[in-house]
Design a protein around this motif. Structure first.
Motif, mmCIF file in Angstrom:
data_model
loop_
_atom_site.group_PDB
_atom_site.id
_atom_site.type_symbol
_atom_site.label_atom_id
_atom_site.label_comp_id
_atom_site.label_asym_id
_atom_site.label_seq_id
_atom_site.Cartn_x
_atom_site.Cartn_y
_atom_site.Cartn_z
ATOM 1 N N LYS A 162 0.837 -1.192 0.000
ATOM 2 C CA LYS A 162 0.000 0.000 0.000
ATOM 3 C C LYS A 162 0.874 1.245 0.000
ATOM 4 C CE LYS A 162 -4.056 -2.072 2.181
ATOM 5 N NZ LYS A 162 -5.028 -2.004 3.297
ATOM 6 N N ILE A 163 0.486 2.226 -0.825
ATOM 7 C CA ILE A 163 1.264 3.450 -0.981
ATOM 8 C C ILE A 163 0.386 4.645 -0.597
ATOM 9 C CG2 ILE A 163 2.655 4.863 -2.533
ATOM 10 C CD1 ILE A 163 2.800 2.410 -4.402
ATOM 11 N N ARG A 164 0.872 5.425 0.365
ATOM 12 C CA ARG A 164 0.166 6.660 0.726
ATOM 13 C C ARG A 164 0.895 7.805 0.035
ATOM 14 N NH1 ARG A 164 -0.219 7.705 6.876
ATOM 15 N NH2 ARG A 164 -1.700 5.956 6.715
ATOM 16 N N PHE A 165 0.248 8.375 -0.985
ATOM 17 C CA PHE A 165 0.870 9.428 -1.781
ATOM 18 C C PHE A 165 0.820 10.782 -1.087
ATOM 19 C CE2 PHE A 165 -0.666 6.208 -4.783
ATOM 20 C CZ PHE A 165 0.509 5.907 -5.446
ATOM 21 N N ASN A 166 -0.258 11.016 -0.360
ATOM 22 C CA ASN A 166 -0.415 12.249 0.423
ATOM 23 C C ASN A 166 -1.436 11.976 1.516
ATOM 24 O OD1 ASN A 166 -3.052 12.582 -0.818
ATOM 25 N ND2 ASN A 166 -1.980 13.431 -2.614
ATOM 26 N N ASN A 167 -1.860 13.006 2.212
ATOM 27 C CA ASN A 167 -2.787 12.805 3.338
ATOM 28 C C ASN A 167 -4.159 12.313 2.897
ATOM 29 O OD1 ASN A 167 -0.880 13.619 5.198
ATOM 30 N ND2 ASN A 167 -1.477 15.790 5.083
ATOM 31 N N ARG A 168 -4.489 12.462 1.599
ATOM 32 C CA ARG A 168 -5.821 12.109 1.105
ATOM 33 C C ARG A 168 -5.855 10.844 0.253
ATOM 34 N NH1 ARG A 168 -4.708 16.975 -0.547
ATOM 35 N NH2 ARG A 168 -4.872 16.354 -2.738
ATOM 36 N N THR A 169 -4.725 10.430 -0.272
ATOM 37 C CA THR A 169 -4.740 9.404 -1.325
ATOM 38 C C THR A 169 -3.830 8.224 -0.996
ATOM 39 O OG1 THR A 169 -5.060 11.203 -2.912
ATOM 40 C CG2 THR A 169 -4.522 9.033 -3.808
ATOM 41 N N THR A 170 -4.451 7.042 -0.926
ATOM 42 C CA THR A 170 -3.719 5.790 -0.719
ATOM 43 C C THR A 170 -4.202 4.762 -1.743
ATOM 44 O OG1 THR A 170 -3.509 6.226 1.658
ATOM 45 C CG2 THR A 170 -3.185 3.957 0.940
ATOM 46 N N ALA A 171 -3.283 3.938 -2.222
ATOM 47 C CA ALA A 171 -3.638 2.902 -3.193
ATOM 48 C C ALA A 171 -2.941 1.590 -2.823
ATOM 49 C CB ALA A 171 -3.259 3.314 -4.599
ATOM 50 N N GLU A 172 -3.623 0.484 -3.186
ATOM 51 C CA GLU A 172 -3.041 -0.852 -2.971
ATOM 52 C C GLU A 172 -2.512 -1.379 -4.304
ATOM 53 O OE1 GLU A 172 -4.321 -5.376 -1.513
ATOM 54 O OE2 GLU A 172 -5.753 -3.713 -1.401
ATOM 55 N N VAL A 173 -1.365 -2.014 -4.264
ATOM 56 C CA VAL A 173 -0.736 -2.588 -5.453
ATOM 57 C C VAL A 173 -1.290 -3.980 -5.704
ATOM 58 C CG1 VAL A 173 1.421 -3.286 -6.540
ATOM 59 C CG2 VAL A 173 1.349 -1.233 -5.104
ATOM 60 N N ILE A 174 -1.734 -4.218 -6.942
ATOM 61 C CA ILE A 174 -2.180 -5.541 -7.354
ATOM 62 C C ILE A 174 -1.316 -5.976 -8.538
ATOM 63 C CG2 ILE A 174 -4.105 -6.926 -8.235
ATOM 64 C CD1 ILE A 174 -5.996 -4.875 -6.962
ATOM 65 N N ILE A 175 -0.528 -7.015 -8.359
ATOM 66 C CA ILE A 175 0.346 -7.492 -9.417
ATOM 67 C C ILE A 175 -0.416 -8.441 -10.322
ATOM 68 C CG2 ILE A 175 2.465 -8.742 -9.988
ATOM 69 C CD1 ILE A 175 2.976 -6.058 -8.704
ATOM 70 N N HIS A 176 -0.361 -8.195 -11.626
ATOM 71 C CA HIS A 176 -1.049 -9.063 -12.597
ATOM 72 C C HIS A 176 -0.190 -10.277 -12.938
ATOM 73 C CE1 HIS A 176 -4.703 -7.035 -14.653
ATOM 74 N NE2 HIS A 176 -4.707 -6.822 -13.365
#
Length: 428
Positions: free
Chosen positions: A414-428
């Motif tokens: 999981k990557i938190r880019f800033n205080n509002r935006t986080t994304a989870e990595v899904i490897i294909h």
């Protein structure tokens, strides 16, 4: 006709003056000069004739108002009426920016679809902010945009005709871009703006005109009456769902044929809605600038960079990033290396050299990189932003990624880019 000479000084309303240095270009309404204004090079648009009191007062209001966004080359100062005309001062066009019409004639080409989408989002954002401010542009056409072909950065010019919605500015628009109700004598407004916007966007992607095809080729001479019909209430979209009488000619409208085939279905359907007969005749049914922007942001998330590309100049648009993908240019299969899944459920496809944008941002915050490690190739993500990213591994360990650093992507990270935006990595 009013023209100015090199070295001539022009007085500005409220005091001050500009000095003419050289002519930069001219059109049907006026001439643009490079001028010296307080020791700085700026541009002066000078009208070939006095455009009248209504136009002058509207231009005064625009000078005194705040531009909707930094994309607008907004009027800075208005001149006094002199030499049987007047004009206004604006910033010069930076180097590396070209008129949209230059792309139609192949004088310049976009680097890739990333730059086209970036330009489209900038156009939509600019007019969305203008319309939310209660103004209409009233004269959208290919001459209103300066675009950097390398990245899609965009400037909107000729803002002298901007006026409060449903208010006369003295300008109706340009043939081939006006909505049918304006062709018939109506006052330009936000709804006619979004129709003209659809024409501009179609031309941006297709490099052709949406209402020109087999039917329009039948006319040997485009008289005023013919133009009012084929670009007004009688307009037939070249790719209309039900009426195929005005399909693009395979040779004459080569760009339209080629590029329509490259379009994902969502973009085709949007153009069919925005430029179909219902939208021509019924302004309330038109695509809005916000709907366009949301579509282009989604297409940018799903943009695929072909692995055979040496850089980012070989990319294509898709609707379904979970399907089997084939590059339309080289014909080879393409695998998505990873997906970023955000909290709102949106997914962002990552392939080598793919830029990462957050939401509808103008600037990319990252880029996907491929590197070799332990004898194998793996996909990583480089931080291009000024923020340090917080990276949480699947096991719960916390790492920090600084500007310009690259990290390999792992499933479940999981990557938190800033205080509002986080994304989870899904490897294909």
């Amino acid at each position: 006709m009013s023209e100015l000479r090199t070295g001539e000084t022009i007085s500005l309303q409220g005091g001050g003056k500009v000095t003419i240095k050289k002519e930069l270009g001219r059109g049907g309404q006026g001439i643009v000069y490079q001028v010296d204004y307080n020791g700085k090079d700026e541009a002066l648009k000078w009208y070939l004739k006095d455009e009248g009191d209504l136009f002058y007062r509207n231009l005064q209001r625009n000078v005194n108002s705040t531009p909707p966004s930094s994309n607008f080359l907004w009027p800075l100062r208005i001149t006094e009426r002199q030499n049987e005309s007047f004009g206004y001062v604006m910033h010069l066009r930076p180097k590396g920016y070209y008129e949209l019409g230059d792309f139609f004639t192949a004088k310049v080409r976009f680097k890739n679809y990333d730059s086209v989408l970036h330009a489209a989002i900038n156009i939509c954002n600019g007019f969305l902010r203008l319309h939310l401010s209660g103004y209409s542009y009233q004269d959208l056409n290919e001459g209103n945009f300066f675009i950097n072909p390398e990245n899609g950065d965009l400037l909107i010019c000729d803002n002298d005709n901007v006026a409060a919605n449903r208010t006369e500015s003295g300008i109706k628009g340009k043939s081939r871009y006006m909505a049918a109700e304006v062709v018939n004598g109506g006052v330009p407004n936000i709804q006619s703006d979004v129709f003209s916007l659809a024409i501009v966007l179609y031309r941006l992607f297709m490099l052709d005109h949406p209402f020109e095809g087999m039917t329009t080729l039948k006319y040997v001479c485009l008289t005023d009456e013919v133009e009012r019909n084929i670009y007004g209430e009688g307009a037939i979209f070249a790719w209309d769902r039900e009426d195929n009488s005005n399909r693009p000619h395979p040779q004459i409208h080569y760009n339209a044929h080629l590029r329509w085939g490259w379009c994902p279905q969502s973009l085709k359907e949007a153009f069919q809605k925005a430029l179909g007969k219902e939208s021509v005749l019924h302004p309330e049914s038109r695509m809005t600038d916000r709907e366009w922007k949301n579509l282009f942001v989604e297409l940018r998330r799903k943009l695929i960079v072909c692995p055979e590309s040496k850089g980012t100049d070989h990319d294509f648009m898709v609707d379904d990033i979970n399907s089997t993908l084939t590059c339309p240019l080289c014909g080879k299969p393409v695998e998505i290396g990873a997906l970023l899944k955000f909290g709102d459920g949106t997914e962002y496809a990552l392939t080598r050299h793919k830029k990462l944008y957050l939401d509808d941002s103008d600037e990319s915050v990252g880029v996907a990189r491929v590197r070799k490690a332990d004898g194998r190739t793996e996909l990583g993500l480089q931080n291009l932003s000024d923020n340090n990213w917080m990276v949480f591994t699947a096991s719960g360990r916390l790492n920090e990624l600084a500007k310009d650093d690259i990290m390999p992507l792992r499933d479940g990270m999981k990557i938190r880019f800033n205080n509002r935006t986080t994304a989870e990595v899904i490897i294909h």
